[in-house]
Structure formats: structure tokens, C-alpha cells
Design an enzyme around this catalytic site. Structure first.
Site, PDB file in Angstrom:
ATOM      1  N   ILE A 211      -7.014   8.038  -0.872  1.00  0.00           N
ATOM      2  CA  ILE A 211      -6.954   6.467  -1.082  1.00  0.00           C
ATOM      3  C   ILE A 211      -7.619   6.082   0.028  1.00  0.00           C
ATOM      4  O   ILE A 211      -7.598   6.342   1.304  1.00  0.00           O
ATOM      5  CB  ILE A 211      -5.536   6.055  -0.986  1.00  0.00           C
ATOM      6  CG1 ILE A 211      -5.384   4.571  -0.775  1.00  0.00           C
ATOM      7  CG2 ILE A 211      -4.811   6.651   0.438  1.00  0.00           C
ATOM      8  CD1 ILE A 211      -3.840   3.945  -0.997  1.00  0.00           C
ATOM      9  N   SER A 212      -8.793   5.088  -0.075  1.00  0.00           N
ATOM     10  CA  SER A 212      -9.644   4.820   1.104  1.00  0.00           C
ATOM     11  C   SER A 212      -9.012   4.211   1.988  1.00  0.00           C
ATOM     12  O   SER A 212      -7.938   3.416   1.998  1.00  0.00           O
ATOM     13  CB  SER A 212     -11.027   3.864   0.016  1.00  0.00           C
ATOM     14  OG  SER A 212     -11.492   4.559  -0.601  1.00  0.00           O
ATOM     15  N   GLN A 213      -9.628   4.016   3.300  1.00  0.00           N
ATOM     16  CA  GLN A 213      -9.372   3.203   4.286  1.00  0.00           C
ATOM     17  C   GLN A 213      -9.384   1.742   4.143  1.00  0.00           C
ATOM     18  O   GLN A 213     -10.118   1.393   3.205  1.00  0.00           O
ATOM     19  CB  GLN A 213     -10.331   3.415   5.398  1.00  0.00           C
ATOM     20  CG  GLN A 213     -10.205   2.887   6.807  1.00  0.00           C
ATOM     21  CD  GLN A 213     -11.359   2.969   7.711  1.00  0.00           C
ATOM     22  OE1 GLN A 213     -12.464   3.479   7.173  1.00  0.00           O
ATOM     23  NE2 GLN A 213     -11.438   2.498   8.798  1.00  0.00           N
ATOM     24  N   PRO A 214      -8.597   1.204   4.380  1.00  0.00           N
ATOM     25  CA  PRO A 214      -8.298  -0.208   3.925  1.00  0.00           C
ATOM     26  C   PRO A 214      -9.396  -1.077   4.217  1.00  0.00           C
ATOM     27  O   PRO A 214      -9.724  -1.940   3.254  1.00  0.00           O
ATOM     28  CB  PRO A 214      -6.919  -0.984   4.917  1.00  0.00           C
ATOM     29  CG  PRO A 214      -6.269   0.193   5.356  1.00  0.00           C
ATOM     30  CD  PRO A 214      -7.065   1.492   5.320  1.00  0.00           C
TER      31      PRO A 214
ATOM     32  N   ARG B  21       0.780  -1.116   0.026  1.00  0.00           N
ATOM     33  CA  ARG B  21       0.170   0.029  -0.139  1.00  0.00           C
ATOM     34  C   ARG B  21       0.650   1.245  -0.044  1.00  0.00           C
ATOM     35  O   ARG B  21       0.529   2.244  -0.569  1.00  0.00           O
ATOM     36  CB  ARG B  21      -0.926  -0.115   1.357  1.00  0.00           C
ATOM     37  CG  ARG B  21      -1.843   1.157   1.392  1.00  0.00           C
ATOM     38  CD  ARG B  21      -3.028   0.831   2.418  1.00  0.00           C
ATOM     39  NE  ARG B  21      -3.680   1.981   2.943  1.00  0.00           N
ATOM     40  CZ  ARG B  21      -4.745   2.362   2.482  1.00  0.00           C
ATOM     41  NH1 ARG B  21      -5.442   1.782   1.546  1.00  0.00           N
ATOM     42  NH2 ARG B  21      -5.393   3.559   2.982  1.00  0.00           N
TER      43      ARG B  21
END
Lengths: 818, 272
Positions: B119-122, B93
Site C-alpha cells: 500500500i503506497s506511502q500516504p 487507512r
């Protein structure tokens, strides 16, 4: 004492108040409104800090009064520009607060920067009080009158120039105040005054606009900035007024295609559009139209098109015209006549004139009338009979999702508003309200509850037969009918929904097997909610729901406040899994602001007390005197804010209400403080405390009378022209404000006569109390309504004189209070 | 509050700055040599202070991230396919976030990537990937490449991944990050996502991360029968709900709104 000596006080007060309102505008562009509110509220504690500062350095400063005043005023002018210029460049990202603790550091940096101008501005006034202890009434009169002029002046100025230019004028005004004050300096007075005057002229004329322009530093997460990231998108027009910064963007390569609530069954691409952003967010679209209704057929497939299925050639009222999407739909659907209401004159100018050709001249059709008015005020005075009142979506989804509107009073979605709408409908008419669908539902359920309350108040025997609610995946449209829906209406609603893959959450005769087919929710809370709200378990359902969905009223007009303390621990615990998106930020920010302000105020008030504990006299006196000024600061603003809210409906727009009521209160309170000494001499037989007791008695009577009488007075006079209404408003405010201007200078004179060291401290307490009061008033109004806020203020006023009096005067005072 | 990481960054910045100056003046004076020495020292210090992380594989942090996702999924209403978690455990990531955010790459949060995008939260990436039910051999379309991380996570799960980004700078950057052999089944183009990518349609799964007021009809058209489309709805740093669009075998369309979190709005359970 010549009035000229007081002129700098008036000028600096005008500059400081103008600056406060201006900062609100500037930060609403750079950040979001609720963060603007928090930053400015805390920065206003600079007032309290100035009291502390003067209390500590009083003698030294007063000996050099003209120079100290001029220096403070000049420093205000400098920091007014510099603090904002630096603050807007800080990498503060409000949206990241729950994820990144460093953002709290940047927030604190914002506070620290913006406290400076308010500190220097307030130091000027505080010094004037200390320099003229025998003339406190006059100093206060100039202070208040200046502030009133500043409030009105900045509103007028913002219609003429962009906020960044207005900021230069405010700074220049401060330097002008410094120049006038410098005439009092003994040596080199011409040099000092001339230099400061030149500085004023320089700032007004040739300060580079780019230093303080808010647009380049707007948060990159606002809709406007994101739209401009798209290749070839560009700004083609910009308008600014106190109502907001309107930015028109064209995006020729990749069109906007803005059509919320559009059915999945639609296959048509929307035509070219211009996007109009308000303060960089809240998009509304102006749609290209060449006169061929087939080109906008997709509009038939939005949830908002539902009412046209059951109405033929309706006479339509659109509350919130925006860029004209609903106007286009009404024309396409064959409306007989259309009255479109829009509150922002610049929006009207853009849609009707500047981009008339682009929009196909829809606003110039003979059967269309565009009205400049606030929605509720228009509806309350419209004698017309309509078949359809259409209330479109004008707020952005992200604004609705983040709950940033809950601080705003909103008179368009209250029970009384709904009754006003029903009153101007023909017998077969409907009100159609479209909102964003939120999961779990909030707006739509609250609207449903509001409609039921209004229908019941209008005497509807079976409210359930007057209501229909449909939803797409992102919008919900509620129909409220004047008469019960007929069988063919219900059939039309059902077929419209089925054709467009919309779900029906309520329609008369619905059953559980009819719901949740196309857009499936985990559980059909809208249908279940509707059922519960229509049945005997209504109160229980509202009580058990984890968001506040009890109907809003004119007394507590916070439709967008869905916050409940009870849900907070659960949502906070779930914040990193999506719970944060369900938190109602505005309310939390209001509470957080209050807590921060209370802590900072306590420090600012207690600090000088502790440092100068010997000079301030006996502890008991200190406490009582301190409480007196605290009570006054709270009560004054409570009444002022409650009246601003009460007058919003009457004057037709929140901004005019703020400007007129604020200016009225400040100017007449200024007058009151100017005559306070004479009042105490004549009526109070020379006793300041007796004078105060009589004044607060009058305040209590007037405030209580207004509380009872204003709604019916307004109802009768609502149809008057604007100018007449403003005059009436000022006339109503005048007597109340006049007496509210007296307790502060009389009290300060009374206390100052015992100990001059107390004067700056009182000024600081009053400053802190004003900040706390503004926040507290909104918070209280959400819970106990504006009537409750006024009642609390009256009690505070009545208690105040007792704090000031020694035992003897308390005894003589009692008859006046009963 | 500003922590070790920003100190590291300061050191790195100082080193970069000095190196830059050195680049221009290297042979010009003896002073330059001193600067070069200083720069070398600062650079090595920065490398040392940053816990040797950038150089190494950050497998441990990734494993911790997977545990966090599992924890969220357990308390939420959705379980996540182990294949999705396994894939996310192998995608680096940190390569998909801007330099300044590398240290926080594995934190349980969305991160800014510039141009108003994140970038979205995992956890959200895992949920979205899980919701479209990717099976080996599937073709997947992504609208809104952003950082490229979602496409990278989809890459090992699907046969082909097509991704469209509207902002040229983001699209080019993501394409460069994905231009390594292990992601060779991912294709990125800079274009208008509204029309999808008809040459490669139909798609078994579509991920729409770009905000839209409505779902573009061409995307519904290009969704295979039995295919699924997922759309996160909400602000840049707060996902409100996930919208799942399913095209049934008979061509009918249904949507489902899913909260990422388990939350019942009525106290004491459902009303009846």
C-alpha cells in the site's frame, strides 16, 4: 609427519571456501546480490572470531586436538546446513530497511547465524596451526591448496547440480574431514570415525532437499514471485549454473507483453511470451513467432529500432542475445546477417533448443549465428565488419533503479570497449545502446560522455556529429556512428522520433526549441547535459552533476556506480519523499559493510589482546606483529582481487576469472608456503625475516611488471582458445602467487618461536584483514582504479618485513628493498 | 527495536491461540475453563495494551498524516488540492492494511500487504490523486486495486470508480473492504488490466499502480480527451518518479515525468 594428518585441513578448507561461494549463489536467489555480499562479508568474520576463541582456550583445545578438530568440522557441517536453512526463513525484507528499523534486527540475525559455520570451519585450521607450530608452512599449504580446490570444485559442481544439492555435498565433505580427524583420537577412534563417516554419507544422500531449497523463500518482491502470483502462471523449466538460476515462466491467462521502450503511438499487442528470470529477477522474454513479421511490428516502435531507419540490410552484431527480442527485430528489419552473443550457455540452450518451436526457430536461421561469449571479449576478437552493434537492455528496471549493479565491474560500457566496438564497424556503421531512462538521468549521460571520449581517442574531429540520442518515457537509445551522420540520416532520425512520440535529446544541428516535446522532463537534462559534455564546460558539468557520470575505463570499470558523497546528505534528508529511490544502494552497502566489518574486527582482534595481555609479551611487539599480519592480509587480497578483475577481460567471463585466478593464487601460494622454510634457509641464510624481505622484493618487482605489461600481453593473446588462455593465466599467476605464499608462514613461524600464544591471534588478524581487504579493494578500485590497488598492496608488502624485524635485521634488510 | 507494538501483537497472538484451543475443548474438561479464563485475561490485556486504538476512530493519527503530507508537499515541487487532503482525512487507512500492520497504518511509509504488493506511502497516494485532477462527476479507472485504499480515496471525489486487480486474493479482499455504503460508487473486478474496462470508458482519470514495461494501448484509447493517467515508476518500496500521461483535446498524447521530491541534479542550479 605424514601427509594424512594434514588431509583433514585440506578437506575442511575446501568445504569452507566452497561454502562461501555457494552461499553467494544461494543468497543471490533468496535476496539481491548486494545484500548477499554484505551478509556473507560479515559472516566471514567468523574467521576472526575463531582466532579469538582459540587464543582464549588454546591449551585445553590443543591437548584434545583430534577430538576438537573433529568436533569443529562436524559442527561446521551441521551449521552450514542449519544456519542457511534458518536464515532463508527469517522475515528479512531488504527493501524495507529505510522504512522499518526492525529489518536491521533481522539483518543482524542473519549475520549471527552465518558467522557460526565460518567460525567452526576456521577453528579447525587455527587449531592445526597451534598443534603443529613447527610445520606451519605445511599446514598453510594444505589450507590454501584445499581452498583452491574448493573454489574450482564448487564451480564445476554448480554446473552439475542445483545449489541446494551442492550445499549437502559441502556439509558431507566437512563430516568426511571430521571422520579423518577422528582417527587421531586415542579411545573409541573407530566408533567416532565410523559415526562421522556415516553422517557424511547420510547428509550427502538423504538430507531432505526442501530444507535448504532457496526458491520457496525467495523475496516476494522479486519479479519471478510477482509473476507467479498471476492466475495460471507457472514455472515450466528451471536451469541452474554458476552464472545464475534461470526460471522460465508461462502465463497463458494474462500474457507478459514485455516490450520496454514501446511507443505510445503503438496499438499492437505483443504476442504470447515466455519470461526467463535470472535469479528470480532480470526478465528477458522469448517471444512466440510463427514466421509472420507483421505479428511483431510493434518492435519497430521501440527506441532500439532507431538504427534500422538509417541502415539498409545491415550486418548486425547483438551483444546480449537473451531471449531473442533484438534478434527478432533484426530479422524483421531485414538484417543481412546477425551475430548474436550470449554469455550464459543455458540461456542459449533454452532459446535455441528447448523453446525453439515457440520462438519460431529464429536462432536456427541460416543468416544467424549464436555465439557463446562475453560481449566485450567477443568484440575485441571479432575481425568482422559490422554495420550495426546493438546493445539491448538486459538488466531489469528495478535493478537499474536501485543501483544494485554498481559493485559489478562491467567491461562492456568503458571507453576502451567503445573504441573496440568502433574498430569493428564498417565506415557507415553505428553502435546502438539502449538503457532505462532514469530521472534525473544517469546512465544515458554517462554513456554520452563515454562515447565522446572514445570518439576523441579515435581521432574524430567533431564528436557531436557522430552522436544521436532519443528517449521514450522509460528508455533512451544512443547512436554512436563511425562517420559523421549525413543530412538524410538526421532527417530519418527526426521522422522516426516524431512518428513514435519519442523526444530527440541530441542530434547534430539540434536546437533548444527541438527538445522536450512529447515526454516532458522538468528540465531537459539530457539535452543540456549533451550540450555541456560536447562543449568547453565538460569538466565543469561532470564536476557539478550530483551523480558520477565521468566515463568508466578498463582500469575503473564501474559504469553503474553513480554515487557521489556530496549528494548523500540531501538525498538522505529527502529519503521519505522519494529521495531514497535516487540513492545508489550498492555503494552505500559497500561502505556500510566496511564500517561494520572494521568495528567487529577491532573487537575480535583487541579482545584476546586485552584478556591475555600478560601472556602476549611486550606491547610494542604485540602492536608490530599484529600490524604485520594485518598488512599481509590486506596486501594478499588486494593483489588477488585486482588480478581477478584484470583477468575478466582476458578470460572472457567474470566467473571463470574468479575461479581460475582464485584457484591459481591459492594453489601456488600453497606451494610457496610449503617451500617457504627451504627458501628462508637457502636464500635468507636461515633468517625468516631476511627470507620475507627477499620474497616481498620479488613480489614488488613482479606486480609492477605485470601492471605495465599485462594489457599488451592480453591484447596479443586474446584470440587464443579458452583452454590455452586458462593455462597462460595460471602460468602468469604462478610465480607471483608462489612468493605471496611465503610471508605468512615465515612470519608466523618467526613470531611463534617467541610465543606460541601468538599463533591463534595472528590467524584471527589475518582472517579479519582478509574480510576488510575484499571490501576495501572494491571501494578503492572505484576511486583509484586497479593499478592504484596493486600499488597500495606493493607498498604494504614492502613495509611488512620491517614490522617483524628487530633493529639489527632492519639494518641488514635495507639493501634488498632498494 | 521491537517496540511496544510487537509486544501487543504477541499478546494478541497468544490470546488468539488460546481461544482457538479453547474453542475445541470448551466442554471437555475443567482445564478448559481455566484456559478460557486465561484467554479472556490475555485478550483484555491485549486490548488494553494496544492503546484502545483498533476500537476507536484514529482521527488524530489521520490528522497528523495530513500534516506530514502537507509538509512533504511544501518542500517538494507540487502543492496538493485541499479537497484531496480533506478526503484522505476521512478514509480509515487502517482498514486497508493487513491485521499485523494496523498499528503502522498512519506511518509515513509504504506497507507490505502480501503477494509482493504494497500500500503506497500516504504522500504518494495524495500526489497521484492530485495529479489526475478528479472533478465531481468524473469517472475514474484504477489498474491494480491492491489494498483498495487508492480507490477508497478516489470514491468521494469522483462519480464512479472502477478498479481492476490481477491477483484474485487481493481483489476479493479489497472488494470486501470497499463493500460498505460510503464506497458504493466503487466497483472492483478481478481481471487482466491491459484491456481496461471498455464498458465504462471513456475515463477522465486513470491510475495505473501495476508495474508494466509499457503503457497498454487500450488504456490510452479509453482515456477521455483532456483526461489524465498517472503511473508511479520504481520498486515496491521506492517510488522513483510519477508519470503523467495527458490526452489533449486534439487527441495528441504527451507524458510528463515528475519527481515526488524537489531535487536539482546540478550543484549551483541549472547549467546555463
Amino acid at each position: 609427519m605424514r601427509a594424512g594428518r594434514m588431509l583433514p585441513v585440506g578437506l575442511i578448507s575446501a568445504a569452507v571456501l566452497g561454502y562461501e561461494l555457494l552461499l553467494m549463489r544461494l543468497f543471490s536467489i533468496v535476496q539481491w546480490h548486494h545484500f548477499a555480499y554484505m551478509i556473507i562479508s560479515i559472516a566471514l568474520l567468523g574467521f576472526g572470531a575463531s582466532g579469538t576463541f582459540i587464543a582464549l582456550a588454546q591449551r585445553w583445545l590443543v591437548e584434545r586436538y583430534p577430538a576438537a578438530f573433529a568436533a569443529s568440522a562436524a559442527l561446521f557441517g551441521m551449521t552450514a546446513v542449519a544456519s542457511f536453512a534458518i536464515a532463508e526463513r527469517l522475515p528479512f525484507n531488504a527493501l524495507e530497511i529505510i522504512w522499518d528499523p526492525r529489518q536491521l534486527g533481522w539483518l543482524a540475525a542473519n549475520y549471527a547465524l552465518l558467522i557460526l559455520p565460518f567460525f567452526f570451519g576456521a577453528t579447525c585450521v587455527g587449531l592445526a596451526f597451534c598443534r603443529h607450530p613447527g610445520q606451519i608452512g605445511r599446514v598453510y599449504a594444505f589450507d590454501l591448496a584445499g581452498a583452491g580446490i574448493g573454489a574450482l570444485g564448487i564451480v564445476g559442481l554448480l554446473f552439475l547440480v542445483f545449489p541446494s544439492t551442492a550445499l549437502r555435498f559441502v556439509a558431507a565433505l566437512a563430516f568426511a574431514a571430521a571422520a579423518f580427524a577422528a582417527f587421531g583420537i586415542v579411545r573409541h577412534r573407530w566408533l567416532a570415525a565410523g559415526g562421522l563417516g556415516l553422517a557424511a554419507a547420510f547428509i550427502a544422500v538423504s538430507l531432505p532437499p526442501s530444507w535448504v531449497a532457496p526458491e520457496p523463500h525467495m523475496s516476494q518482491y522479486k519479479g519471478l514471485r510477482i509473476a507467479l502470483e498471476v492466475p495460471n502462471a507457472r514455472v515450466i523449466e528451471e536451469r541452474s549454473s554458476p552464472l545464475g538460476l534461470l526460471t522460465v515462466v508461462e502465463s497463458p491467462t494474462i500474457p507478459f507483453r514485455y516490450a520496454p521502450g514501446l511507443s505510445l503511438a503503438n496499438t499492437q499487442e505483443p504476442p504470447a511470451q515466455l519470461a526467463v528470470f535470472t535469479d528470480g529477477d532480470s526478465i528477458t522474454a522469448i517471444t512466440a513467432y510463427g514466421g509472420d513479421p507483421a505479428k511483431v511490428a510493434y518492435l519497430d516502435r521501440t527506441t532500439a529500432a532507431l538504427p534500422y531507419r538509417i541502415l539498409e540490410r545491415p550486418r548486425v552484431l547483438i551483444l546480449g542475445a537473451g531471449g531473442g527480442e533484438q534478434v527478432l527485430l533484426a530479422l524483421r528489419a531485414g538484417a543481412d546477417t546477425v551475430d548474436a552473443v550470449e554469455v550464459n550457455p543455458q540461456m542459449i540452450d533454452l532459446a535455441r533448443n528447448r523453446f525453439a518451436d515457440f520462438a519460431g526457430g529464429i536462432f536456427s536461421r541460416p543468416n544467424l549465428h549464436l555465439h557463446l561469449a562475453e560481449a566485450r571479449a567477443f568484440a575485441a576478437t571479432a575481425g568482422e565488419r559490422y554495420d550495426l552493434i546493438q546493445m539491448p537492455l538486459l538488466d531489469s528496471f528495478s535493478a537499474a533503479a536501485a543501483g544494485v549493479q554498481s559493485l559489478h565491474e562491467n567491461y562492456t560500457y568503458t571507453v576502451e570497449a567503445m573504441r573496440d566496438y568502433l574498430a569493428i564497424l564498417g565506415p557507415d556503421g553505428v553502435v546502438a545502446i539502449t538503457r532505462w531512462l532514469r530521472v534525473p538521468p544517469r546512465d544515458s549521460l554517462k554513456l554520452f560522455a563515454t562515447a565522446i571520449a572514445a570518439l576523441e581517442a579515435e581521432g574524430a574531429a567533431e564528436p557531436d556529429r557522430h552522436l544521436a540520442l532519443i528517449r521514450s518515457w522509460n528508455t533512451a537509445t544512443l547512436l554512436v556512428a563511425k562517420s559523421p551522420f549525413k543530412r538524410e540520416d538526421i532527417a530519418a532520425i527526426s521522422s522516426f522520433a516524431a512518428e513514435n512520440f519519442f523526444d530527440i535529446s541530441w542530434v547534430p544541428g539540434i536546437s533548444a526549441s527541438d527538445v522536450n516535446h512529447f515526454n516532458q522532463l522538468d528540465q531537459e537534462y539530457l539535452y543540456e547535459g549533451a550540450l555541456a559534455l560536447l562543449g568547453p564546460e565538460r569538466a565543469d558539468f561532470i564536476e557539478r552533476y550530483k551523480f558520477a557520470i565521468a566515463p568508466a575505463t578498463d582500469n575503473r570499470p564501474y559504469f553503474f556506480d553513480f554515487f557521489r558523497w556530496r549528494a548523500l546528505p540531501e538525498l538522505l534528508a529527502l529519503r521519505t519523499q522519494g529521495g531514497a529511490a535516487m540513492l545508489e544502494w550498492s555503494y552505500l552497502i559497500l561502505v556500510t559493510t566496511l564500517v561494520q566489518a572494521a568495528i567487529l574486527s577491532a573487537v575480535l582482534i583487541l579482545l584476546p589482546l586485552w584478556i591475555r595481555r600478560d601472556a602476549l609479551g611486550k606491547a610494542l611487539h604485540r602492536l608490530r606483529f599484529g600490524l604485520y599480519f594485518l598488512a599481509l592480509g590486506l596486501a594478499f587480497l588486494f593483489i588477488e582481487i585486482a588480478f581477478i578483475q584484470r583477468f575478466v577481460l582476458f578470460l572472457g567471463h567474470p566467473f571463470y576469472a574468479v575461479a581460475v585466478v582464485l584457484a591459481g593464487f591459492l594453489a601456488f601460494a600453497g606451494l610457496g608456503s610449503a617451500v617457504a622454510a627451504r627458501w628462508a634457509a637457502a636464500v635468507g641464510r636461515g633468517s625468516a625475516v631476511r627470507g620475507i624481505a627477499l620474497a616481498v622484493g620479488v613480489i614488488a618487482v613482479l606486480a609492477a611488471t605485470y601492471l605495465l605489461a599485462l594489457p599488451s600481453v592480453f591484447e596479443r593473446l586474446l584470440a587464443f582458445p579458452d583452454a590455452a588462455k586458462i593455462a597462460i593465466a595460471l602460468l602468469l599467476i604462478a610465480p607471483l602467487a608462489l612468493f605471496m605464499g611465503m610471508p605468512f608462514p615465515l612470519g608466523l613461524g618467526h613470531v611463534g618461536a617467541r610465543s606460541e600464544t601468538f599463533i591463534p591471534w595472528a590467524w584471527g588478524i589475518n582472517g579479519c584483514a582478509s574480510v576488510l581487504s575484499a571490501i576495501l579493494a572494491t571501494l578503492l578500485a572505484m576511486h583509484v582504479g586497479f593499478s592504484g590497488v596493486v600499488m597500495i598492496a606493493v607498498v604494504l608488502y614492502l613495509v611488512a618485513p620491517a614490522l617483524l624485524a628487530n633493529r639489527l635485521t632492519i639494518r641488514t634488510m635495507i639493501p634488498f628493498r632498494s | 527495536m521491537f517496540g511496544v507494538r510487537s509486544e501487543q501483537r504477541l499478546l494478541q497472538k497468544a490470546a488468539a491461540f488460546v481461544l482457538d484451543v479453547v474453542g475445541q475443548e470448551r466442554f471437555m474438561s475443567a482445564l478448559a475453563q481455566c484456559r478460557a479464563l486465561l484467554a479472556a485475561f490475555l485478550a483484555s490485556a491485549a486490548a488494553f495494551v494496544s492503546t484502545s486504538a483498533p476500537a476507536q476512530d484514529r482521527a488524530a493519527e489521520r490528522a497528523a498524516m495530513i500534516e506530514t503530507i502537507k509538509g512533504h508537499a511544501r518542500s517538494g515541487a507540487h502543492s496538493i488540492d485541499p479537497a484531496v487532503l480533506k478526503t484522505m482525512g476521512t478514509v480509515p487507512r487502517e482498514r486497508f492494511v493487513p491485521e499485523a500492520q494496523r498499528g503502522a497504518a498512519y506511518h509515513d511509509r509504504p506497507l507490505p500487504i502480501g503477494h509482493g504488493q504494497t500500500i503506497s506511502q500516504p504522500y504518494i497516494v495524495a500526489l497521484m490523486t492530485d495529479l489526475i485532477n478528479v472533478r465531481p462527476g468524473d469517472t475514474v479507472l484504477e489498474i491494480g486495486t491492491g489494498s483498495g485504499y487508492q480507490a477508497a480515496v478516489l470514491s468521494p471525489l469522483a462519480a464512479k470508480v472502477y478498479s481492476i486487480e490481477i491477483i484474485p486474493e487481493l481483489g476479493k479482499r479489497a472488494a470486501a473492504r470497499l463493500a460498505v455504503p460510503r464506497f458504493d460508487n466503487v466497483k472492483v473486478k478481478v481481471d487482466d488490466g491491459y484491456y481496461g474496462w471498455p464498458e465504462h470508458a471513456p475515463f477522465d482519470g486513470i491510475v495505473v499502480t501495476a508495474a508494466a514495461s509499457h503503457i497498454p494501448p487500450p488504456l490510452v484509447e479509453q482515456l477521455a480527451e483532456g483526461g489524465r493517467m498517472v503511473i508511479p515508476v520504481g520498486g515496491p518500496f521506492a517510488t522513483q518518479f510519477l508519470m503523467l500521461v495527458e490526452k489533449r483535446r486534439d487527441g495528441g498524447i504527451t507524458t510528463r515525468q515528475l519527481l515526488p521530491v524537489s531535487f536539482v541534479p546540478l550543484r549551483g542550479g541549472p547549467s546555463r
